[in-house]
Design a protein around this motif. Structure first.
Motif, PDB file in Angstrom:
ATOM      1  N   ALA A 114      13.307  -7.207   1.471  1.00  0.00           N
ATOM      2  CA  ALA A 114      12.360  -7.085   2.567  1.00  0.00           C
ATOM      3  C   ALA A 114      12.439  -8.270   3.538  1.00  0.00           C
ATOM      4  O   ALA A 114      12.412  -8.083   4.760  1.00  0.00           O
ATOM      5  N   ILE A 115      12.562  -9.475   3.012  1.00  0.00           N
ATOM      6  CA  ILE A 115      12.693 -10.655   3.876  1.00  0.00           C
ATOM      7  C   ILE A 115      13.993 -10.587   4.668  1.00  0.00           C
ATOM      8  O   ILE A 115      14.010 -10.870   5.873  1.00  0.00           O
ATOM      9  N   VAL A 117       0.208  -7.209   0.058  1.00  0.00           N
ATOM     10  CA  VAL A 117      -0.152  -6.748   1.408  1.00  0.00           C
ATOM     11  C   VAL A 117       1.109  -6.606   2.266  1.00  0.00           C
ATOM     12  O   VAL A 117       1.228  -5.682   3.078  1.00  0.00           O
ATOM     13  N   PHE A 118       2.061  -7.508   2.075  1.00  0.00           N
ATOM     14  CA  PHE A 118       3.354  -7.423   2.760  1.00  0.00           C
ATOM     15  C   PHE A 118       3.998  -6.069   2.495  1.00  0.00           C
ATOM     16  O   PHE A 118       4.516  -5.420   3.406  1.00  0.00           O
ATOM     17  N   GLY A 119       3.940  -5.623   1.254  1.00  0.00           N
ATOM     18  CA  GLY A 119       4.497  -4.313   0.901  1.00  0.00           C
ATOM     19  C   GLY A 119       3.854  -3.184   1.687  1.00  0.00           C
ATOM     20  O   GLY A 119       4.542  -2.313   2.220  1.00  0.00           O
ATOM     21  N   TRP A 120       2.526  -3.216   1.773  1.00  0.00           N
ATOM     22  CA  TRP A 120       1.844  -2.168   2.542  1.00  0.00           C
ATOM     23  C   TRP A 120       2.206  -2.237   4.022  1.00  0.00           C
ATOM     24  O   TRP A 120       2.344  -1.201   4.689  1.00  0.00           O
ATOM     25  N   ALA A 146       3.917   0.772   6.246  1.00  0.00           N
ATOM     26  CA  ALA A 146       3.370   1.190   7.539  1.00  0.00           C
ATOM     27  C   ALA A 146       4.400   1.044   8.658  1.00  0.00           C
ATOM     28  O   ALA A 146       4.472   1.879   9.568  1.00  0.00           O
ATOM     29  N   ALA A 147       5.206   0.006   8.580  1.00  0.00           N
ATOM     30  CA  ALA A 147       6.209  -0.246   9.619  1.00  0.00           C
ATOM     31  C   ALA A 147       7.329   0.785   9.631  1.00  0.00           C
ATOM     32  O   ALA A 147       8.081   0.871  10.606  1.00  0.00           O
ATOM     33  N   ALA A 148       7.444   1.591   8.586  1.00  0.00           N
ATOM     34  CA  ALA A 148       8.484   2.624   8.536  1.00  0.00           C
ATOM     35  C   ALA A 148       8.324   3.636   9.660  1.00  0.00           C
ATOM     36  O   ALA A 148       9.280   4.336  10.004  1.00  0.00           O
ATOM     37  N   ILE A 149       7.155   3.696  10.267  1.00  0.00           N
ATOM     38  CA  ILE A 149       6.956   4.619  11.381  1.00  0.00           C
ATOM     39  C   ILE A 149       7.892   4.298  12.548  1.00  0.00           C
ATOM     40  O   ILE A 149       8.339   5.193  13.261  1.00  0.00           O
ATOM     41  N   ALA A 153      14.140   3.272   7.510  1.00  0.00           N
ATOM     42  CA  ALA A 153      12.825   3.745   7.059  1.00  0.00           C
ATOM     43  C   ALA A 153      12.786   3.841   5.539  1.00  0.00           C
ATOM     44  O   ALA A 153      11.797   3.439   4.911  1.00  0.00           O
ATOM     45  N   LEU A 154      13.846   4.337   4.945  1.00  0.00           N
ATOM     46  CA  LEU A 154      13.898   4.476   3.488  1.00  0.00           C
ATOM     47  C   LEU A 154      13.802   3.117   2.793  1.00  0.00           C
ATOM     48  O   LEU A 154      13.059   2.953   1.817  1.00  0.00           O
ATOM     49  N   VAL A 155      14.535   2.121   3.296  1.00  0.00           N
ATOM     50  CA  VAL A 155      14.484   0.781   2.710  1.00  0.00           C
ATOM     51  C   VAL A 155      13.074   0.197   2.836  1.00  0.00           C
ATOM     52  O   VAL A 155      12.549  -0.396   1.888  1.00  0.00           O
ATOM     53  N   LEU A 156      12.437   0.378   3.995  1.00  0.00           N
ATOM     54  CA  LEU A 156      11.073  -0.126   4.179  1.00  0.00           C
ATOM     55  C   LEU A 156      10.102   0.519   3.193  1.00  0.00           C
ATOM     56  O   LEU A 156       9.274  -0.159   2.592  1.00  0.00           O
ATOM     57  N   VAL A 157      10.211   1.824   3.025  1.00  0.00           N
ATOM     58  CA  VAL A 157       9.296   2.531   2.127  1.00  0.00           C
ATOM     59  C   VAL A 157       9.537   2.123   0.675  1.00  0.00           C
ATOM     60  O   VAL A 157       8.595   1.876  -0.074  1.00  0.00           O
ATOM     61  N   ILE A 158      10.805   2.028   0.271  1.00  0.00           N
ATOM     62  CA  ILE A 158      11.101   1.676  -1.131  1.00  0.00           C
ATOM     63  C   ILE A 158      10.708   0.235  -1.433  1.00  0.00           C
ATOM     64  O   ILE A 158       9.967  -0.038  -2.375  1.00  0.00           O
TER      65      ILE A 158
END
Length: 120
Positions: A9-10, A70-73, A77-80, A107-112
């Motif tokens: 994620a980073i 919270v970073f995960g959430w 959300a940013a996957a939009i 988007a898939l990487v962000l969600v996972i």
């Protein structure tokens, strides 16, 4: 698993900062990489560049202030954004392959990664 997701994620945040900067510095290359041809390239690339820089900074601020959960959430959300980008590519003459391989994969990487962090 959480550490790996945090690293991914980073790196994703840093990569989107790079992409945003590329839209401001090398708009022709960046626009081609995005997948949409536009005769008003400079305006498009300026908007996209600022948006991508913001998309990299905001989640990092969330991580620093609120922690990995919270970073995960925020990442989920940013996957939009990449989902919207995929729609833009498909509806403006780009290929489905490009939309899915670039924007769908993002988007898939962000969600996972986000889901692992949010629920882990």
């Amino acid at each position: 698993m959480v550490i790996a997701a945090l690293v991914v994620a980073i790196l994703g945040c840093l990569f989107i900062l790079f992409i945003g900067a590329r839209f401001l510095i090398a708009p022709t290359i960046a626009t081609a990489g995005f997948g949409v041809a536009d005769d008003r390239r400079r305006a498009f690339t300026s908007i996209k560049g600022v948006r991508d820089i913001t998309s990299g900074i905001v989640p990092l601020v969330v991580l620093l202030v609120a922690g990995p959960h919270v970073f995960g959430w925020a990442l989920v959300a940013a996957a939009i954004t990449p989902i919207g980008d995929a729609v833009i590519v498909i509806t403006n003459g780009g290929t489905l392959r490009h939309a899915l391989s670039v924007h769908g994969a993002t988007a898939l990487v962000l969600v996972i990664a986000g889901g692992i962090l949010a629920l882990g």
